[in-house]
Design an enzyme around this catalytic site. Sequence first.
Site: not given
Length: 208
Positions: A21-23
């Site tokens: 995923s990512n932030p």
Amino acid sequence: MKLVVTAGPTREHLDPVRFLSNPSTGKMGFAIAAEAARRGLEVVLVAGPVALRTPKGVERVDVVSAREMMRETARAAKGADALVATAAVADWRPAHCSRTKLKKREMAGVLRLVRNPDVLKSVRVPLKVGFAAETGGDVVAEARRKCREKSLAFVVANDVTEKGAGFGTDTNRVAFVFPDGEVRRLPLMSKRRVARRVVDEIISQMKA
Ligand code: PMT
């Protein structure tokens, strides 16, 4: 006028407890959805996993993966006038997702990935607006490339390595990049104010 907004990250699972995923927190997309609803637009917000409250007057559809975001955005886009894609969609997913938690001994140390669909590129609506998350380099040139490749009315470019910009912040510094080469740079401002400027531009283009 009906607007579809994508927001937040996607999660690409390897097994039930692990994912890529990512932030992204969804703040930018939720601010746009809230502003558009406040201005009287019908808004559908397709959101990845985020911890934000649904803005007043907005219909929200929760998704997890890029493929789910693709399906739900295409569904929401039926009869819509515009799409704004603020979501940080994972471009890749693991080639296999195990139904049960992988044991350490089952992991080879190499993860095979396959491409995810491009939501913004694939969905058909009269007016499309993209975001471009860049990490230095020629931010405007990259945004222009995305504008052409995805047939966009304009791109909102942000350098996510800059202080106060990008993922998780309450502020952003963006530039609007248009297909004819025009670049409109905005100063650092709250995501709420950026949202107001994005919605202003969309409404003015939809009326033109
Ligand atoms: O959510 P926040 O914490 O507030 O952070 C905001 C943000 C940094 C996520 C936001 O400002 C931002 O930059 N969003 C775009 C992130 C991104 O994935 O950029 P990209 O340059 O990789 O993608 C270009 C465009 O294509 C984006 O509009 C993206 O939504 C879209 N895209 C990309 C890949 C894909 N498979 N499907 C897509 O729709």
